[in-house]
Structures are given as structure tokens and as C-alpha cells.
Motif scaffolding. Sequence first.
Motif, PDB file in Angstrom:
ATOM      1  N   ARG A 169      45.463   6.943  21.154  1.00 47.69           N
ATOM      2  CA  ARG A 169      44.068   7.216  20.476  1.00 47.69           C
ATOM      3  C   ARG A 169      43.067   7.736  21.523  1.00 47.69           C
ATOM      4  NH1 ARG A 169      44.407   2.161  16.480  1.00 47.69           N
ATOM      5  NH2 ARG A 169      46.410   2.641  15.642  1.00 47.69           N
ATOM      6  N   ASP A 170      43.058   7.294  22.494  1.00 50.63           N
ATOM      7  CA  ASP A 170      42.122   7.839  23.631  1.00 50.63           C
ATOM      8  C   ASP A 170      42.521   9.268  23.772  1.00 50.63           C
ATOM      9  OD1 ASP A 170      40.322   6.446  25.165  1.00 50.63           O
ATOM     10  OD2 ASP A 170      41.573   6.439  26.948  1.00 50.63           O
ATOM     11  N   ALA A 171      43.637   9.491  24.092  1.00 52.49           N
ATOM     12  CA  ALA A 171      44.078  10.980  24.461  1.00 52.49           C
ATOM     13  C   ALA A 171      44.169  11.870  23.374  1.00 52.49           C
ATOM     14  CB  ALA A 171      45.742  10.566  24.641  1.00 52.49           C
ATOM     15  N   ALA A 172      44.219  11.475  21.943  1.00 56.55           N
ATOM     16  CA  ALA A 172      44.109  12.481  20.797  1.00 56.55           C
ATOM     17  C   ALA A 172      42.969  12.180  20.065  1.00 56.55           C
ATOM     18  CB  ALA A 172      45.382  12.045  19.733  1.00 56.55           C
ATOM     19  N   GLY A 173      41.859  11.360  20.788  1.00 60.05           N
ATOM     20  CA  GLY A 173      40.639  11.161  19.938  1.00 60.05           C
ATOM     21  C   GLY A 173      40.805  10.863  18.436  1.00 60.05           C
ATOM     22  N   SER A 174      41.828  10.167  18.108  1.00 57.79           N
ATOM     23  CA  SER A 174      42.296   9.648  16.733  1.00 57.79           C
ATOM     24  C   SER A 174      41.945   8.160  16.150  1.00 57.79           C
ATOM     25  CB  SER A 174      43.516  10.191  16.455  1.00 57.79           C
ATOM     26  OG  SER A 174      44.545   9.167  17.011  1.00 57.79           O
ATOM     27  N   ALA A 175      41.000   7.493  17.003  1.00 51.42           N
ATOM     28  CA  ALA A 175      40.839   6.152  16.426  1.00 51.42           C
ATOM     29  C   ALA A 175      40.098   6.547  15.000  1.00 51.42           C
ATOM     30  CB  ALA A 175      39.963   5.452  17.432  1.00 51.42           C
ATOM     31  N   PRO A 176      40.288   5.578  14.164  1.00 48.62           N
ATOM     32  CA  PRO A 176      39.789   5.707  12.791  1.00 48.62           C
ATOM     33  C   PRO A 176      38.208   5.353  13.125  1.00 48.62           C
ATOM     34  CG  PRO A 176      41.137   3.746  12.831  1.00 48.62           C
ATOM     35  CD  PRO A 176      41.319   4.523  14.104  1.00 48.62           C
ATOM     36  N   ALA A 177      37.218   6.008  12.097  1.00 53.76           N
ATOM     37  CA  ALA A 177      36.049   5.705  12.172  1.00 53.76           C
ATOM     38  C   ALA A 177      35.664   4.358  11.523  1.00 53.76           C
ATOM     39  CB  ALA A 177      35.225   6.720  11.586  1.00 53.76           C
ATOM     40  N   PHE A 178      36.336   3.885  10.536  1.00 51.25           N
ATOM     41  CA  PHE A 178      36.103   2.414   9.884  1.00 51.25           C
ATOM     42  C   PHE A 178      37.585   1.802   9.865  1.00 51.25           C
ATOM     43  CE2 PHE A 178      36.463   5.652   6.774  1.00 51.25           C
ATOM     44  CZ  PHE A 178      37.198   4.986   5.856  1.00 51.25           C
ATOM     45  N   GLY A 179      37.397   0.483   9.745  1.00 52.77           N
ATOM     46  CA  GLY A 179      38.655   0.009   9.521  1.00 52.77           C
ATOM     47  C   GLY A 179      39.797  -0.232  10.394  1.00 52.77           C
ATOM     48  N   ASP A 180      41.019  -0.312   9.953  1.00 53.39           N
ATOM     49  CA  ASP A 180      42.247  -0.147  10.603  1.00 53.39           C
ATOM     50  C   ASP A 180      43.277   0.567   9.974  1.00 53.39           C
ATOM     51  OD1 ASP A 180      43.236  -2.136   9.153  1.00 53.39           O
ATOM     52  OD2 ASP A 180      42.340  -3.746  10.270  1.00 53.39           O
ATOM     53  N   ARG A 181      44.521   0.473  10.471  1.00 54.81           N
ATOM     54  CA  ARG A 181      45.699   1.123   9.697  1.00 54.81           C
ATOM     55  C   ARG A 181      46.465   0.258   9.101  1.00 54.81           C
ATOM     56  NH1 ARG A 181      45.399   5.807  14.312  1.00 54.81           N
ATOM     57  NH2 ARG A 181      43.978   6.817  13.410  1.00 54.81           N
ATOM     58  N   LYS A 182      46.128  -1.175   8.828  1.00 62.09           N
ATOM     59  CA  LYS A 182      47.204  -2.102   8.550  1.00 62.09           C
ATOM     60  C   LYS A 182      47.556  -1.826   7.095  1.00 62.09           C
ATOM     61  CE  LYS A 182      45.648  -5.469  11.619  1.00 62.09           C
ATOM     62  NZ  LYS A 182      44.683  -6.532  12.047  1.00 62.09           N
ATOM     63  N   CYS A 183      46.643  -1.131   6.202  1.00 67.20           N
ATOM     64  CA  CYS A 183      47.270  -0.901   4.923  1.00 67.20           C
ATOM     65  C   CYS A 183      48.235  -0.004   4.820  1.00 67.20           C
ATOM     66  CB  CYS A 183      46.181  -0.322   3.854  1.00 67.20           C
ATOM     67  SG  CYS A 183      45.011  -1.991   3.753  1.00 67.20           S
ATOM     68  N   TYR A 184      48.633   0.806   5.821  1.00 67.53           N
ATOM     69  CA  TYR A 184      49.748   1.975   5.862  1.00 67.53           C
ATOM     70  C   TYR A 184      50.721   1.532   6.933  1.00 67.53           C
ATOM     71  CZ  TYR A 184      46.035   4.796   8.150  1.00 67.53           C
ATOM     72  OH  TYR A 184      44.862   5.160   8.788  1.00 67.53           O
ATOM     73  N   GLN A 185      50.388   1.135   8.082  1.00 71.16           N
ATOM     74  CA  GLN A 185      51.233   0.659   9.147  1.00 71.16           C
ATOM     75  C   GLN A 185      51.971  -0.531   8.801  1.00 71.16           C
ATOM     76  OE1 GLN A 185      49.459   1.646  12.667  1.00 71.16           O
ATOM     77  NE2 GLN A 185      49.381   3.821  12.418  1.00 71.16           N
ATOM     78  N   LEU A 186      53.108  -0.717   9.329  1.00 66.43           N
ATOM     79  CA  LEU A 186      53.837  -2.092   9.036  1.00 66.43           C
ATOM     80  C   LEU A 186      53.118  -3.352   9.981  1.00 66.43           C
ATOM     81  CD1 LEU A 186      57.470  -0.745   8.554  1.00 66.43           C
ATOM     82  CD2 LEU A 186      55.595  -0.679   7.236  1.00 66.43           C
ATOM     83  N   PRO A 187      53.289  -4.633   9.073  1.00 66.64           N
ATOM     84  CA  PRO A 187      52.999  -5.697  10.054  1.00 66.64           C
ATOM     85  C   PRO A 187      53.661  -5.754  10.886  1.00 66.64           C
ATOM     86  CG  PRO A 187      52.707  -5.965   7.620  1.00 66.64           C
ATOM     87  CD  PRO A 187      53.371  -4.880   7.905  1.00 66.64           C
ATOM     88  N   PRO A 188      53.586  -6.292  12.090  1.00 66.95           N
ATOM     89  CA  PRO A 188      54.617  -6.633  13.305  1.00 66.95           C
ATOM     90  C   PRO A 188      55.675  -7.592  13.128  1.00 66.95           C
ATOM     91  CG  PRO A 188      52.417  -6.363  14.172  1.00 66.95           C
ATOM     92  CD  PRO A 188      52.126  -6.237  12.770  1.00 66.95           C
ATOM     93  N   GLN A 189      55.285  -8.482  11.940  1.00 70.21           N
ATOM     94  CA  GLN A 189      56.227  -9.527  11.545  1.00 70.21           C
ATOM     95  C   GLN A 189      57.282  -9.118  10.476  1.00 70.21           C
ATOM     96  OE1 GLN A 189      52.950  -9.401  11.249  1.00 70.21           O
ATOM     97  NE2 GLN A 189      51.835 -11.413  11.573  1.00 70.21           N
TER      98      GLN A 189
END
Length: 331
Positions: free
Chosen positions: A211-231
Motif C-alpha cells: 500500500r506504501d508502494a502503490a499509494g492504495s491505502a483506503p481513505a476510510f475504513g478497511d477492506r474487511k467487507c470484501y477481503q476474507l477473514p484470516p480464520q
Amino acid sequence: MASMDIASILQGGYQHPLSRSWQARRHITKSMLMYPIFITDDPDAYVEIPSLPGQARWGVNKLEGFIGPLVQKGLQSVILFGVPLNCVKDDRGTPADDPSGPVILAIKKLRTLFPSLYIACDVCLCEYTSHGHCGVFRLDGSIDQEPSAARIAEVALAYAKAGAHCVAPSDMMDGRIKSIKRALIDAGYGNQCTLMSYSAKFASALYGPFRDAAGSAPAFGDRKCYQLPPQAKGLARRAIQRDVAEGADIVMVKPAMPYLDIIQDAAQLAPDHPLACYQVSGEYAMVVAGARAGVYDLRTMAFESVESMVRAGCTLILTYFTPQFLDWLSE
Ligand code: PBG
Ligand code: ZN
């Protein structure tokens, strides 16, 4: 000695380097390595990425000098990530398929410079949206599924038309594999372009350097509603089966080393498909940092990490170690 049971003695089977190598079902080869590269919109750029030691953002004019020597060493495939720094981002990621954007220019340039190189393109909106998320959102902040899948398919088709051999959606929007496959087929690219799905992509702490490299960190919130929970082993299995049913040509597990059980599941659920795994930026940074801290030898640990992925069942590895492996595998 006479009392030792014959079945207790295993060491006779791996006492020699060659007999040890025969213990592997499959070996890592250069053709299994896909190198992720970051393309930015200043055509002459070479900007090192501090959190990803040894990796940089490249301008299209620098690609010949960068990739040429790697192709000489046996590089066979790359995956491109766009890092636009001078574009107007909006809520649908309009710059993603700008014909003069860095990814489309890089595809064309690489196709011309290196006709034998296999060019995959990451497909996502987060590098191009004003909010930094991977899909299209409603006003209330929830994901708008249909426009998300439709927009991702538009971008994927644009990359295929520009000459990408493979499009790889990393957005994790529901239904995007089906929309992309449909769009490719309808435009006559069904048999011209591989569809590699980031199927089991987890909401991981290991994407930080990317995200550092691509400048693609979300401006708000996170990606947990689309990326899978680790468990989520079950969801990962369902996502893999769904993407196979929707027309994926290759399925992927990401990140790789903390998810070897998922790789093994994917190998069993999709035994007739190539299986990719992505040794992501944080995994790479971790291996490098550990070596610098004297925890282990870099090369030994790098091999151990990818050999575990091959053992788990993957047939293709996206890794930032690719240039080093090309050297190590030549010795
Ligand atoms: C964004 C994307 C990410 C990566 C690939 N595509 C980051 C994320 O989902 O936040 C991660 C790659 C890496 O860490 O090396 N769609
Ligand atoms: Zn994204």
C-alpha cells in the motif's frame, strides 16, 4: 543394533544431497515465478520503495533496462501494478483504463520489447478511486455489487485489448469473475487472455509495504467487507469453488505462507487448474528483515518459504524474490 526395528531407520534414504532432492514431489523452477512490478506515470521514474527493499516504482522508459537483464536470466512472466501519481481519481476509478495510463502503456511497451515475456495485469480500482477502495460504493458506504463487477470487467477488457496475456482481479467483489469472463468472450478475447482470480484473498496485515508502494491505502475504513477473514477456511473454500464455476482459468491464494492449509485445500478443490499463490509484500519484507537481523540466512529462508508453497500444492508463485531466484536457480 540388532534389536533396532528395520522400519525405524529413515536416514539411509536422505544421506546424500541427491537423495535428499528426490524427497520433493515437485521442484521450484524459473517458469513458476511471476514477478510483481510497479509502473508509475512519470515515464523516466526510478523510485525505490523503502518498505520493500530492492523494489522500485518504474517509468515505462526504464523498463527495457530493468526487465532486459532479467529476461536474459530466464524471467518468463511479470504482473503489472499501476501506480498513477498524476491523475484525477474519482469514485469509479476512471483512470484505471485510461489508454495513456501507465499500465496500458507498459503492456504495449513490454509486448514490443520482449515478445516471449508473459504479461499479467493486476486488475483493481483502489489505485484509481478517490476513496482508495477496490470497488464502487453506494452513498451509504456499502459496496454496490453490480457496478463494481461491471467496472472491473471494463478495466480487465481494456488490459486484454492492450495485449495482456492474463488479467488478475484482486478486488474481491462478488461476481467479478463471471463478468470479466463474459466481457472477454463477448469482445472476442475469450481465447486470448487468461483469467487468474485472486480467489482466496485474506484481509491481511501483510499488505502494508504494497500500500506504501502503490499509494492504495483506503481513505476510510478497511477492506474487511470484501477481503476474507484470516480464520475463514470455509469461506476460502467456497470462494475457490465459486471462481472455478464462474470461469477462472487460474485460482490464487494470498498471502501465501500463513495460508498453506488454504493452498492445500485449493489444490484438492481445483485439481484441474493451475494454482497460484502470492508471497505478498509483507512476507517478503519479513524474510528480508529477519535475515538482516541475523535470524537466518536470506537465501536459505527464501527457498524454504517458496518450497513450502510448492509442497502445499501451488504451481505458480508471485514473488518479489524473483530476480534473486533467477540467479540462485542458475547456479
Ligand atoms: C489491491 C492489492 C493489494 C495487493 C495486491 N493488490 C493490497 C490490498 O488488497 O490492500 C497486495 C500485494 C502485496 O502486498 O504484495 N487490490
Ligand atoms: Zn484493490
